[in-house]
Structure formats: structure tokens, C-alpha cells
Enzyme design. Structure first.
Site, PDB file in Angstrom:
ATOM      1  N   SER A 140       0.835  -1.192   0.000  1.00 14.54           N
ATOM      2  CA  SER A 140       0.000   0.000   0.000  1.00 14.54           C
ATOM      3  C   SER A 140       0.879   1.254   0.000  1.00 14.54           C
ATOM      4  O   SER A 140       1.691   1.423  -0.898  1.00 14.54           O
ATOM      5  CB  SER A 140      -0.966  -0.041   1.188  1.00 14.54           C
ATOM      6  OG  SER A 140      -2.011   0.881   1.017  1.00 14.54           O
ATOM      7  N   HIS A 184      -8.018  -4.968  -1.403  1.00 17.24           N
ATOM      8  CA  HIS A 184      -6.731  -4.393  -1.009  1.00 17.24           C
ATOM      9  C   HIS A 184      -6.103  -5.152   0.159  1.00 17.24           C
ATOM     10  O   HIS A 184      -4.921  -4.959   0.459  1.00 17.24           O
ATOM     11  CB  HIS A 184      -6.917  -2.920  -0.640  1.00 17.24           C
ATOM     12  CG  HIS A 184      -5.638  -2.156  -0.488  1.00 17.24           C
ATOM     13  ND1 HIS A 184      -4.691  -2.054  -1.496  1.00 17.24           N
ATOM     14  CD2 HIS A 184      -5.123  -1.452   0.567  1.00 17.24           C
ATOM     15  CE1 HIS A 184      -3.671  -1.325  -1.084  1.00 17.24           C
ATOM     16  NE2 HIS A 184      -3.907  -0.953   0.175  1.00 17.24           N
ATOM     17  N   ASP A 236      -8.640  -4.441  -6.826  1.00 18.36           N
ATOM     18  CA  ASP A 236      -8.018  -3.474  -5.924  1.00 18.36           C
ATOM     19  C   ASP A 236      -7.946  -2.115  -6.611  1.00 18.36           C
ATOM     20  O   ASP A 236      -7.132  -1.892  -7.516  1.00 18.36           O
ATOM     21  CB  ASP A 236      -6.619  -3.945  -5.525  1.00 18.36           C
ATOM     22  CG  ASP A 236      -6.006  -3.092  -4.425  1.00 18.36           C
ATOM     23  OD1 ASP A 236      -6.575  -2.032  -4.101  1.00 18.36           O
ATOM     24  OD2 ASP A 236      -4.952  -3.494  -3.887  1.00 18.36           O
TER      25      ASP A 236
END
Length: 224
Positions: free
Chosen positions: A136, A204, A191
Site C-alpha cells: 500500500s 486491497h 483493488d
């Protein structure tokens, strides 16, 4: 508008966090959310592999409790714990939510801290194989730091694994100024962050299997 976006991201992450924390590997990795072997290790006892990782927003420690420790555990099983140094990006990298909205997808302080760690790995253990990863916001930390490293250090980096790459669309699925063959991006088809947004959807949080299987295999192939 930016405040609402940050608030939405915070609410989504808070709602999804228990799902991530309670997955199968969570109990195994809780105790390894902070790793500093590169910082504390001696240049007279360099390992075969140095693994540097940048965690996702809001994750604890400097490694987090998801993709980072999972890959670390796999590398230690492959090469032996004594042959791998694991180092998380901490300190100036706060892993806060707001930094996701900066132009680089993270803060300049975070990028500089990761760059410092890569430089330390090179100066302390120039013959070790460096591998790295990010999840991320941590992917933006890796992309921003690696793209600005010297050629010498880039050559020492054997492979990079990126999970839920927040700059995937903007950087065309690669790290700028870095060999594409050394980078493996794991982006779930659902995602949304991989398509140039910061909408956090359930997909995610689905990179545990990639972190446990595909990513270590890729890094092992790159390390040899």
C-alpha cells in the site's frame, strides 16, 4: 474534498483492519512487526540477504503485521534465519493516512528514510543481496526511494515485490529508473488503488497468499 477523502479512507481502513489482522498468519507474525537487523547488525557478520520493507498505512511497528513479515518468514525459511537480515522502514516514515495524498503517494521524509536504509545496506554489506518490498503506501515509499538511488546500489538490489501498488497506474506498473525485470507487482483485479485511486476496497487486503508463496519465489529466483 481532501478532508472527506482522508476521512473515507480512514473509515474504510478501520472497518477492514480486523479482517487483515485475524488472517491465518497473523498470530505467527504479531511478534515480528518491528525488525532492525540492518541497523543493529555488524559489518563483520553480513548475511547473504538483506530484506527492507515498508508497511501499509496504520500498520504497527516498522514492518506491519501482514505482507512484510510474511515475506520475511519465507525468506528465513529458504535461506536460514542467520543468513537474512530483516529491516523495516520506520522513524520518519509514519505510515499515516494523510501522506497517501501527497504527490509521491507518501512523504519525502519517508522516501529519504528508505533511501538511507538502502545506502546503509550497501556501505555495511556491499556483497549481500538486497531485496525489498512494500505494501500500500509502502509501495510508494519503495518506488520513490529506489528510483533515486545510485547505479551501484540499484545493481545490488536483486528484486522488489510490491503489494497493492498505489502508484501502479501512474508509474505504468514499474519503479521509475529501475530494471523492470527486478520488480514484481501484485495487484488484485478488484483493488482500486492499482488503477489510480485511493479507494480502499476489500481486495486491497487480499495479498497474504502472494506474500507467502509467489513473492518469496520471485525473490529467491532473483537472489539465486
Amino acid at each position: 474534498m481532501k478532508f472527506l477523502s482522508v476521512l473515507s479512507l480512514a473509515i474504510t481502513l478501520a472497518a477492514a483492519a480486523p479482517v487483515e489482522v485475524e488472517t491465518g498468519v497473523a498470530l505467527e507474525t504479531r511478534q515480528s512487526s518491528t525488525r532492525n537487523e540492518l541497523e543493529t547488525g555488524s559489518s563483520s557478520a553480513c548475511p547473504k540477504v538483506i530484506y527492507i520493507f515498508a508497511r501499509a498505512s496504520t500498520e504497527p511497528g516498522n514492518m506491519g503485521i501482514s505482507a512484510g513479515p510474511i515475506v520475511a518468514d519465507a525468506l528465513e525459511r529458504i535461506y536460514g534465519a542467520n543468513n537474512v537480515w530483516v529491516q523495516g522502514v520506520g522513524g520518519p516514515y509514519l505510515a499515516d493516512l494523510a501522506s497517501n495524498f501527497l504527490p509521491d503517494g507518501t512523504s519525502s521524509a519517508a522516501i529519504n528514510e528508505a533511501r538511507r536504509l538502502f545506502t546503509l545496506a550497501n556501505t555495511k554489506c556491499p556483497n549481500a543481496a538486497i531485496v525489498s518490498g512494500g505494501y500500500s503506501q509502502g509501495t510508494a515509499v519503495m518506488a520513490g526511494s529506489i528510483s533515486g538511488l545510485s547505479t551501484t546500489i540499484k545493481n545490488q538490489i536483486k528484486g522488489v515485490v510490491l503489494f497493492g501498488y498505489t502508484k501502479n497506474l501512474q508509474n505504468l506498473g514499474r519503479i521509475p529508473n529501475f530494471e523492470t525485470s527486478k520488480t514484481e507487482v501484485y495487484c488484485d483485479i478488484a483493488d482500486a488503488v492499482c488503477y489510480g485511486t485511493l479507494f480502499i476496497l476489500p481486495a486491497h487486503f487480499l495479498y497474504q497468499t502472494d506474500a507467502a508463496v509467489a513473492a518469496p519465489r520471485f525473490l529467491q529466483a532473483r537472489i539465486g
